[in-house]
Design an enzyme around this catalytic site. Sequence first.
Site, mmCIF file in Angstrom:
data_model
loop_
_atom_site.group_PDB
_atom_site.id
_atom_site.type_symbol
_atom_site.label_atom_id
_atom_site.label_comp_id
_atom_site.label_asym_id
_atom_site.label_seq_id
_atom_site.Cartn_x
_atom_site.Cartn_y
_atom_site.Cartn_z
ATOM 1 N N THR A 135 -8.229 6.448 -1.640
ATOM 2 C CA THR A 135 -7.907 6.726 -0.155
ATOM 3 C C THR A 135 -6.624 6.713 0.263
ATOM 4 O OG1 THR A 135 -10.478 6.649 0.117
ATOM 5 C CG2 THR A 135 -8.596 6.486 2.202
ATOM 6 N N SER A 168 -11.464 6.100 -7.190
ATOM 7 C CA SER A 168 -11.590 4.867 -8.210
ATOM 8 C C SER A 168 -13.076 4.867 -8.480
ATOM 9 C CB SER A 168 -11.183 3.558 -7.362
ATOM 10 O OG SER A 168 -12.287 3.255 -6.252
ATOM 11 N N THR A 218 -10.880 1.779 -2.776
ATOM 12 C CA THR A 218 -11.354 0.505 -2.394
ATOM 13 C C THR A 218 -12.537 0.527 -3.164
ATOM 14 O OG1 THR A 218 -12.324 1.554 -0.500
ATOM 15 C CG2 THR A 218 -10.241 0.448 -0.359
ATOM 16 N N ASP A 219 -13.124 1.629 -3.679
ATOM 17 C CA ASP A 219 -14.842 1.685 -4.181
ATOM 18 C C ASP A 219 -14.932 0.552 -5.405
ATOM 19 O OD1 ASP A 219 -15.239 3.471 -2.029
ATOM 20 O OD2 ASP A 219 -15.561 4.933 -3.234
HETATM 21 C C1 SIN Z 1 -11.849 5.404 -3.925
HETATM 22 O O1 SIN Z 1 -12.417 4.435 -4.095
HETATM 23 O O2 SIN Z 1 -10.938 6.194 -4.630
HETATM 24 C C2 SIN Z 1 -12.135 6.095 -2.624
HETATM 25 C C3 SIN Z 1 -12.600 5.320 -1.594
HETATM 26 C C4 SIN Z 1 -11.446 4.673 -1.101
HETATM 27 O O3 SIN Z 1 -10.293 4.596 -1.660
HETATM 28 O O4 SIN Z 1 -11.703 3.958 -0.109
#
Ligand code: SIN
Length: 342
Positions: A26, A73, A106-107
Site C-alpha cells: 500500500t 504482499s 503490511t498484510d
Molecule cells: C499489501 O499488503 O500489499 C496490501 C496491504 C497493505 O500494504 O497495507
Amino acid sequence: MLQALSIEEMQEEKKPNIVILATGGTIAGSIDSNIKTTGYTAGVVGVDVLINAVPEIKNLANIKGEQIANIDSADMTDEIWLTLAKRINKLLASRDVDGIVITHGTDTMEETAFFLHLTIKSDKPVVLVGAMRPSTAMSADGPKNLYNAVALAANPKAKNKGVMIAMNDRIQSARGATKTHALNVETFKSPNSGDMGYILDGNVFFNYVPLQPHTRKSIFNIDRIDTLPKVDILYSYANDGSGVAAKALFQAGTKGIVVAGSGAGSIHKYQKEVLKNLMQKGLVVVQSSRVGSGIVLANSNDSKLGFIGAHDLNPQKARILLMLALTKTNRLDAIANIFETY
Ligand code: SIN
C-alpha cells in the site's frame, strides 16, 4: 595529491549509507481519488517516487533505492523471500552499506520480517516499513513511516537488534509483531512482548531487545538454498473433524503442518487422529493458536506422540520457523528444540 573535500562532501561522507529495497504494498499503492483508502492497487509506485516523496530522508542518510518486486504482499512468494535475503546479505557484507529499509505491504510484512530475522547474517539494522493508506490518499501514512524507518536504520543504537518493523512511530521486533487491524494505521502490535521502542522526531528510543537468537546468531543459512520445504497452516474451528484438508495437503507434498488450534493449541479429536496417522508417514505437526496471544506447549501426551508446541509464535510465524527447521533436520526432538530456542 589528495584533493580536499568540500564541507558538503564531508557532511555527505559522515552520513550513514542506507539502501531502500522496495517490494510493493500500500505504501506504493495508488488510486484516482484522495479520499479512498480501499479499492486501490497496491504495488504500483516505484522506489524512486517513494524516495522523492520524502526528501527529508536525505538529511538522515545517503540513500540508494532498488526495486526487488512491486506486488501486493498477499502475493509474496518463497522466491522473493530468498532473493531479498540474499540481496540483503550481499549489501550488508559491504563496508559501504550501513543499514537496509524494506518497503513492503503490511498484510504479510510480519512473515517477511521474521524470515529475514532468521536468515540475515549481519548486525547492521534491517527495518521493514509500509503504510495503511495508499500514496495517493489524503493524510497518507507512508511518508512519515518511511522517514521513521530511515531514521531507525541510520541510528547506531539499532545495531544487533534483529529485524524490526517501523510503523506508526512504533518499533516492533520481527519476532513479536503482528498486524492486528485490517484498516487502521494503528495496526502493528506485539501482543506477547509489547513495543520494542518508539521513534519521535527522528530520535530512536528502545525499551527491550529480543532475547531469542537472530540474524548472525541464527543457525539458518539460505545462501545455497533455492527452494523451501512446503509447510501449510490448518485452521481449527468447531466441528472440524473430517481431516480432508490435512490428507489433501500431505498428498500434495506438504512436509509440515502448523495447526492454528483453538485456545492453547487444541485440535479436534478426529482431526488429531488424522494428523497422528500422517505423522507416522513423516508429516511434522506444530501446534500454535488462533487466539492471537499466549504460549502453546504440546501437552505431555501430545509431545509423546510427536506434536510440537509453537511457544509464543503465531501460526504464520511458526510456519516460517518450521520451513527453516526442515532445511536442517527432520528429527522431531531437534525441531522441538528449535521451537524452544527461536
Ligand atoms: C499489501 O499488503 O500489499 C496490501 C496491504 C497493505 O500494504 O497495507
